[in-house]
Design an enzyme around this catalytic site. Structure first.
Site, PDB file in Angstrom:
ATOM      1  N   CYS A 406      -2.305   4.909  11.703  1.00 43.25           N
ATOM      2  CA  CYS A 406      -3.303   5.053  10.949  1.00 43.25           C
ATOM      3  C   CYS A 406      -4.673   5.789  11.326  1.00 43.25           C
ATOM      4  O   CYS A 406      -5.247   6.373  10.438  1.00 43.25           O
ATOM      5  CB  CYS A 406      -3.625   3.702  10.480  1.00 43.25           C
ATOM      6  N   HIS A 450      -6.057  -1.729  10.634  1.00 43.84           N
ATOM      7  CA  HIS A 450      -5.561  -0.568   9.787  1.00 43.84           C
ATOM      8  C   HIS A 450      -7.021   0.389   9.500  1.00 43.84           C
ATOM      9  O   HIS A 450      -8.014  -0.076   9.624  1.00 43.84           O
ATOM     10  CB  HIS A 450      -4.945  -0.878   8.589  1.00 43.84           C
ATOM     11  N   ASP A 466      -4.594   6.154   1.108  1.00 40.48           N
ATOM     12  CA  ASP A 466      -4.189   5.838   2.335  1.00 40.48           C
ATOM     13  C   ASP A 466      -2.822   6.625   2.647  1.00 40.48           C
ATOM     14  O   ASP A 466      -1.647   6.491   2.256  1.00 40.48           O
ATOM     15  CB  ASP A 466      -3.577   4.268   2.333  1.00 40.48           C
TER      16      ASP A 466
END
Length: 657
Positions: A406, A450, A466
């Site tokens: 991420c 994250h 995202d």
């Protein structure tokens, strides 16, 4: 100097047991020299007990006290904080063991031992610590009882007596805990227990977030008031990284030359009310479900809609929050207000050029972002072991390695957005969590850390994107451990942690049950002050002084009645010792004949001497009675023969009266 009040050997040993018992829970936060010094003082006192050394001179004790104060001052930079004060108390408490000789010295040590035992809860309020503190208090109570017992009492009797006293006091303790009103708990005081322990930091570079996936430590727990949001909506916002220096994203201190404009928030339904229980991290940031719409007491709202305490979180804390899953943030703002979110270093030329080409082809910010997300979806692989990037890291990641997690995806996407004039920032926090069915709360661990992207678009404001969801949608739609379990570096720092995660693990299920129990302890015991008023209203109805007084008095009367019945039952089933009965009958006869009855609390020896002064004709017989009684009670041998002889001399005394 009289030895009338000198401590017995069992009492001295119980003093040492109590000192060690109350010291143990403090070993995790005290400087090493404090327990070492206390061990030295106990050793010195033991040498005095064996007769090898003498008690230290007062000047030596004064020197030790000065050194202890100086050591605490140097270790903590002063003695004004809670940690320094507790350390100073314990250091003085240890030095006092060098002076234990008489009952008054031992009493002072015991009273301070109770305070030291309770102070352990300032640093840890877990159920394990509470149970240990109860044990330490029982041992300290045994030390208190041993002070007043005779020299020939065995070591176990004070412990048994203290256990009975503790059991008798538990009902009263429970009643007082439930009914007595309180302020906030004392462990909410500011504690200086060191720097940050775990969690997200104010910088993000490749490797930071993946390092957290090596840990199964709990970050926080969440209890929703109503239905929780779906897994894919569980974005826990902690901080934003607006600045980039070519290697790392960070939360810089510099400010834009123009005044900052507050980011207005427009929320839509549904909204979620929930209670957040934070684990101690040593950091100041507070996670909140994206996007928080209210500010709790004692919390600061930053410009980027993140929460922050003015002090590190060093103990478990519970906070009530309110968030909206659908919102519009800073819709009426302008890109001119986000110069920090547009700045880039003069690096990664290929990414800059490619971004401009794609934006020209796309024609609008939304179309360009869709193109980026499709590029991530088609070309990238999610992995916790992407390899090290060097040089122009964004260029290398976007067009060469194309493997990462991420942090790589969010950082590269923000770079691509800023390259074409779209304000963007990296948002760091946690995503998802594990549902605990036993207490119905969400458990968020460090490996749920994250990073995602916020981009500012005209007429839409800040919008969440995202890129990880485009590469590995299972990371967002399912608990993190389901994706990470196949990764090589997952839980690398906690090798046994893999046994405690996963749906099919028996140990994981047992751990969830234990965590649910621990969560209930934190909710209803440590944080009971939050619910006390509602609980008492349900228990007593309307809360009035009369009802509270009755609730306090009635249980106390019940306990005292049970104690009285126990004493009566014990006396009924355990008649007096025949020797004591014989002496009592002798005393009653002397009272009737000459008014020479035995006074309450008067020893047998003193009574015999007093009667002999008035009746010299009985002096020899009474002397034999006193001697045989002491031999029977206190001599280590011939107690049975002494008892028989005592009864014989009592009968002889009766014949002479």
């Amino acid at each position: 100097m009289s030895d009338q009040f000198r401590l017995s050997r069992p009492a001295l040993m119980w003093q040492f047991i109590a000192i060690i018992a109350v010291l143990v829970p403090h070993l995790t936060h005290l400087p090493l020299w404090v327990p070492a010094a206390i061990a030295g003082t106990i050793g010195w006192r033991l040498m005095v007990h064996t007769g090898r050394w003498s008690f230290p001179h007062w000047s030596v004790l004064a020197l030790f006290s000065f050194l202890a104060f100086g050591g605490v001052f140097l270790s903590y930079g002063g003695v004004g904080g809670v940690n320094g004060m507790v350390a100073l108390l314990i250091a003085g408490f240890g030095l006092k063991s060098l002076e234990i000789y008489r009952q008054r010295d031992a009493l002072l040590v015991v009273y301070v031992a109770y305070i030291v035992a309770g102070s352990a809860l300032l640093f840890d309020q877990s159920i394990w610590m509470a149970a240990y503190v109860l044990v330490a208090i029982q041992l300290t109570t045994a030390a208190l009882l041993a002070i007043y017992q005779t020299h020939n009492v065995d070591m176990g009797r004070p412990f048994r007596s203290s256990a009975v006293m503790m059991m008798q006091s538990l009902p009263l303790m429970l009643v007082l805990f439930i009914l007595i009103p309180r302020m906030g708990p004392i462990w909410s005081l500011k504690m200086d227990v060191g720097g940050a322990k775990t969690g997200l930091s104010e910088t993000m570079s490749p490797g930071d977030i993946t390092h957290l996936t090596r840990s199964s430590d709990v970050a926080f727990r969440v209890e929703f008031k109503g239905e929780p949001p779906p897994q894919s909506a569980l974005y826990w916002r902690v901080m934003t990284y607006p600045d980039f220096d070519g290697l790392r994203w960070y939360k810089g201190k510099q400010q834009d030359p123009r005044p900052q404009i507050a980011e207005s928030l427009q929320m839509k339904q549904p909204t979620y009310h929930y209670s957040l229980m934070l684990e101690p991290t040593g950091r100041t940031y507070i996670p909140a479900l994206d996007m928080p719409v209210s500010v709790p007491d004692g919390v600061t709202l930053n410009k980027d809609i993140t929460f922050q305490r003015n002090r590190p979180i060093n103990t478990r804390e519970q906070i009530d929050l309110h968030s909206a899953s659908q919102y519009r943030l800073a819709v009426n703002s302008s890109a001119l207000n986000y110069r920090r979110e547009l700045s880039l270093p003069l690096t990664n030329p290929r990414s800059r050029e490619t971004a401009r080409e794609w934006y020209t082809r796309a024609g609008s910010p939304e179309a360009y972002i869709r193109m980026l997300m499709a590029f991530y979806h088609l070309n990238f692989t999610y992995t916790l072991s992407p390899g090290k990037l060097q040089g122009n890291q964004i260029d290398q990641f976007m067009f060469s390695s194309q493997k990462g997690f991420c942090g790589h995806f969010a950082g590269s996407m923000v770079f691509m957005l800023r390259s074409v004039g779209i304000p963007a920032r990296v948002v760091a926090g946690y995503q998802g969590g594990e549902w605990n069915p036993y207490e119905k709360y969400l458990l968020v661990r460090q490996y749920d850390a994250h990073a995602w992207v916020e981009a500012w678009l005209p007429e839409k404001g800040w919008v969440r994107y995202d890129p990880t969801a485009a590469v590995a949608p299972e990371r967002i739609e399912s608990p993190a451990e389901e994706l990470f379990s196949e990764q090589e570096n997952f839980l690398e720092d906690t090798p046994l942690g893999s046994l405690l995660v996963g749906k099919d693990s028996v140990l994981a299920d047992l751990w969830l049950k234990w965590d649910a129990f621990s969560y209930g302890w934190q909710q209803w015991v440590v944080n009971y002050h939050r619910y006390q008023n509602d609980f008492l209203t349900r228990l007593l109805g309307e809360i009035t002084p009369l009802r509270v007084a009755l609730a306090l008095v009635l249980p106390f009367m019940l306990v005292m009645t049970l104690v009285a019945l126990r004493v009566f039952w014990h006396s009924w089933n355990n008649p007096k010792d025949p020797h004591d009965q014989a002496l009592e009958k002798l005393s009653q006869r002397l009272e009737r004949k000459a008014g020479l009855g035995r006074s309450p609390g008067e020893t047998v020896k003193r009574y015999c001497e007093r009667v002999a002064d008035v009746r010299p004709d009985l002096a020899e017989v009474l002397s034999q009675i006193a001697g045989r009684y002491e031999q029977m009670r206190y001599a280590e041998t011939d107690q049975l023969d002494a008892g028989k002889e005592l009864l014989a001399w009592v009968r002889r005394c009766h014949s002479k009266i």
